[in-house]
Design an enzyme around this catalytic site. Structure first.
Site: not given
Lengths: 321, 256, 321, 256
Positions: B54-55
């Site tokens: 997700e980062g």
């Protein structure tokens, strides 16, 4: 709470027309830069979770006891604790608010939000990104395909469901978010504000373009000549930056890509302290680490040279292979 | 049981979850058990599996003993194929590049809806939880595998709040709400492996874990379970699976 | 003419689900890669004007006499001439179609378009970009604030004017463009298709994400290990790439940033030839430079070693200071 | 006239256009005369002026004798502050970061609408022109300065096709069509400098170039011109302006 309303295009253009976008030096101190943030404003915060958090700027806002801020950030960790616990922020607009994966639930968030005294406005992670992107593009909304059917959407009347005029499909339009000020920490920029960001970008570029003013804190200031040698490495252009503050370790105790990882012993002592008592524990932490030190380097000294050096060697190790 | 075949719940979850993945898939994974499971699958059977964080990371390369503590810090990017903005990596889900979303769960209901926002009434919650993060986006836009502890209070008839949509109210309600792709695919617990009925979209027991019977699963579940016509019994973790997994997490950060 | 319709989300997802997105090598020859482009397809072309044009791939498509393509590119120059003049393309979707600022109007374009035999579908430059972006994001449209009130819009019923549900402002929704295939030329990528692009990006990243398949031609193939050392320099991820073709000077006679500038003597002789007679002149050019050579290096040899070296030294000079 | 004070039409246009720019402005410029004029202004009076190019360049630094031949090739990026995607640089216009758009023109009408798409009927054109490029975006989203040759066939009552909107049909028609920002600001020719009336939005003569009279301007214009109450006479190019300009383009690529 500007975060709620979509600003009219005329107003957005007017705000931008007023800004000094000339090629000029804008280096100043933390306390001078803080003057761009006024009580009641909507503030966008760069980085994510424990990464490239503009911690020194937040620290300064607490010292100057700003009030009634609405703070928007894609994912919030201990920075959110400090903002609500110190009384600086009334509302946090985000997709996730805890102290970090390792510690889970924030007792500070729970204490202030469950009592109704502070607000936690929840959007999906992508929705936060698309709200900044719409703001960056100068349009009132972005269409997305998530949040539909969920209770996250049920609590967000600010978003609008439509039937696509092209395909008839259901879509969600999320409203542009144009913060009054964005606070972004970068590895390096020049005195004009041309910024380079290494590694994870998160949503910082859209945030910078969306905001009505931008304060950059930077690990170091490099020459414009160096920036011009690799113009395709510039991620934020100077004319959307209003203040540049050189603040080494400006994301501590969080991490800054390639330079330092989180300062975990400090984080753990913080978590233990505030989760033991979200009110007195927070007051003690603020007194000792935020209000106590005379300067940012003094705060770093309280974290301790040994931990700072360890975090630095872990941070730089990303480039060791 | 011999010494080597004793294993923790987390090890069990990671190994059973890993078996659900196919080579060549693009997997959007959370840290902890999901990342361990995806990496385990990569090592055992799926060299062409790609892990997204997700980062803003594509094709991370997880080194044994160097598991990232979160999906938003620099360790996630070590030896990755690409680092990009976090909105961009989530948009990959929307465009359709991702085959499987893989995460943990706090509270789930009979239709696979997940709650990570509120315990109790959202207007006056008993507990304000951290919220969705990317969970809503992932579960709205791709096929989900969830690995979680099996407790009655976590397996409820109706979640207090739908943070990450499963099949909503069952039947066609997910598609009718505009979620035309994805949906809950598998739920994996220390007791059993669950799928969802193609019509009713209710949670269905596909396989029982070794030494677990139907009553035990039902007793720990807050709603009446459907059982597949032929409920299988899952093969226990093998020596090879356990050894490979333990090499990935020698400090036992996530498998303890 | 797929370029006209917005593809349903179900169809987009289905197309993508079918693609092999595993981490695998996909290096092949120009002629093998050309098989991804079939008659009647909509093809997105990367680069802009005379920069990073995937010329070798277009050259191969002419050699294999593809037909009835709809070709979309932000700005089209002599590549557009070759596509309509050779009979490969029926329609060009772009914002600007000439031979380059220096030569102005394209007699080839005029001959084929004014006769009605070929079509030139005109959008604003930003609109082309937003059509690719919508396609890249998996949404059916992007809202924009240009084209409104103009005759450019009057000729584009594919776009829809709306009143903003948030602000009441007039907005234009431009439809997503998801080409069947994208042709993109890059400075370097690995055997999986992880691509790095130096300097001007144009719209290539959105184009790559929007297309249902992507053919990369690359100046050189580097190791995946090298890509993994600087993952924040990867601009196109491997899983949206279907073919990788190592083609040095693959944008000739156009430029490739940092490696070579346009080969102007060849361009000038081309322009003189086709503008003298857009039909016979084009046929002669194609016979001599496209159909004649046995290989791409043979085509480069016809441009001439001296001109190639001059263009190379000009191209590399961007890094000299 | 002394030797040094003879000048070409292009030199005249570049110098008069440069005088229209203010320090600190962000200028979106085409190549040729617009780029020359913006660079000249930078050298003479506006060190804080920023030049953008459509290809994706912010704050280009134009070196004397090294003028870029187009806005999409690598020379535009030499010593620039930032290189970005071409959609991104156009979006800067939409967001409002740009003060002035500056380009040439082929055909213009009384309301400042520009045509670069069709001569004759678009359905069966006498000439298919290259089209808008970024012209429509620039003129839709910011204040425009146009420098062009003054010929009757180029200054028409109504353009055959509105490629880049000026004030459309005059009065409030531009705003009513949804273009709430920007508009045609100045038109500069070898004969005069034109603005647009705040109400009617018709082209209005603000100043005559040295040695040019009203009749001459009207005779070369395809529609009846308005004249400002006090029509000024423009100062001729100075020695300093001409010398600085000629240093920028020693090979006289654009000023010949």
């Amino acid at each position: 709470m500007t975060g709620y309303e979509v600003q009219s295009y005329a107003r957005l253009r007017e705000n931008l027309a007023q800004r000094d976008r000339s090629l000029r030096e804008k280096v100043m101190s933390l306390s001078e830069a803080a003057s761009f943030v006024q009580d009641g404003m909507t503030v966008g915060v760069g980085g994510s979770t424990m990464s490239r958090t503009p911690m020194a700027m937040l620290w300064e806002l607490i010292r100057q006891s700003r009030k009634h801020l609405t703070v928007a950030r894609c994912i919030v960790s201990t920075d959110g604790d400090l903002l609500v616990g110190s009384g600086v922020a009334d509302e946090i607009v985000t997709s996730w608010f805890a102290q970090g994966i390792l510690w889970g639930l924030s007792k500070v968030m729970r204490h202030h939000v469950e009592s109704g005294e502070k607000r936690f406005q929840e959007w999906s992670h992508m929705a936060i990104g698309m709200r900044f992107r719409a703001g960056a593009m100068g349009v009132p909304f972005m269409p997305i395909r998530s949040m539909l059917g969920s209770d996250v959407l049920r609590l967000r009347p600010e978003a609008k469901e439509i039937d696509c005029p092209f395909t008839g499909e259901k879509l969600l339009l999320v409203p542009a978010l144009n913060p009054d000020v964005a606070l972004i920490h970068v590895q390096r920029c020049d005195a004009y504000g041309n910024a380079q960001i290494d590694g994870l970008q998160f949503m910082d570029i859209d945030l910078a373009m969306a905001a009505n003013s931008v304060i950059l804190t930077t690990e170091r200031i490099v020459s414009n000549d160096q920036v011009r040698r690799a113009p395709d490495q510039t991620k934020i252009p100077f004319f959307c930056v209003d203040a540049v503050v050189e603040t080494p370790y400006g994301a501590a105790p969080h991490e800054c890509y390639g330079l330092y990882e989180p300062m975990m012993r400090h984080m753990e002592s913080y978590v233990a302290r505030v989760n033991a008592d979200p009110v007195r524990g927070m007051r003690d932490y603020l007194d000792r680490y935020v209000l106590g030190p005379k300067s940012w380097p003094e705060f770093l000294a309280l974290i301790g040279m040994e931990e700072v050096l360890e975090a630095t060697s872990r941070g730089r190790s990303i480039y060791n292979d | 049981m011999t010494e080597t075949l004793r294993y923790t719940t987390s090890e069990m979850l990671a190994i059973l979850a890993a078996r659900q993945l196919k080579d060549g898939q693009v997997v959007f994974a959370g840290v902890g058990v999901p990342l361990l499971a995806a990496t385990l699958a990569q090592r055992l059977r799926c060299p062409g599996l790609t892990i997204l964080f997700e980062g803003g990371v594509i094709g991370a390369f997880v080194e044994p003993g160097k598991l990232p503590p979160s999906t938003n810090d620099q360790r996630c990017t070590k030896r990755a194929n690409m680092v990009l903005g976090s909105a961009e990596v989530l948009l990959l889900l929307q465009r359709g590049y991702v085959d499987v979303g893989f995460m943990g769960g706090a509270q789930i209901d009979q239709y696979g809806n997940l709650n990570s926002s509120f315990i109790g009434d959202p207007a006056a919650p008993k507990t304000r939880l951290p919220g969705t993060g990317g969970g809503n986006d992932i579960s709205s836009l791709t096929n989900m595998i969830v690995a979680m502890k099996h407790e009655k209070r976590r397996f409820v008839e109706k979640v207090d709040f739908v943070t990450s949509p499963g099949f909503l109210r069952g039947r066609r309600s997910r598609a009718e709400s505009g979620l035309v792709a994805g949906g809950m695919f598998r739920v994996i617990t220390e007791l059993a492996i669950f799928g969802f009925d193609d019509d009713s979209r209710r949670m269905t027991v596909l396989a029982l874990n070794p030494g677990v019977n139907r009553e035990e699963v039902q007793d720990n579940t807050g709603f009446p379970l459907d059982f597949h016509d032929r409920v299988a019994v899952t093969e226990p973790p093998s020596n090879h699976e356990l050894e490979t997994l333990r090499l990935l997490d020698p400090e036992r950060l996530f498998i303890a």
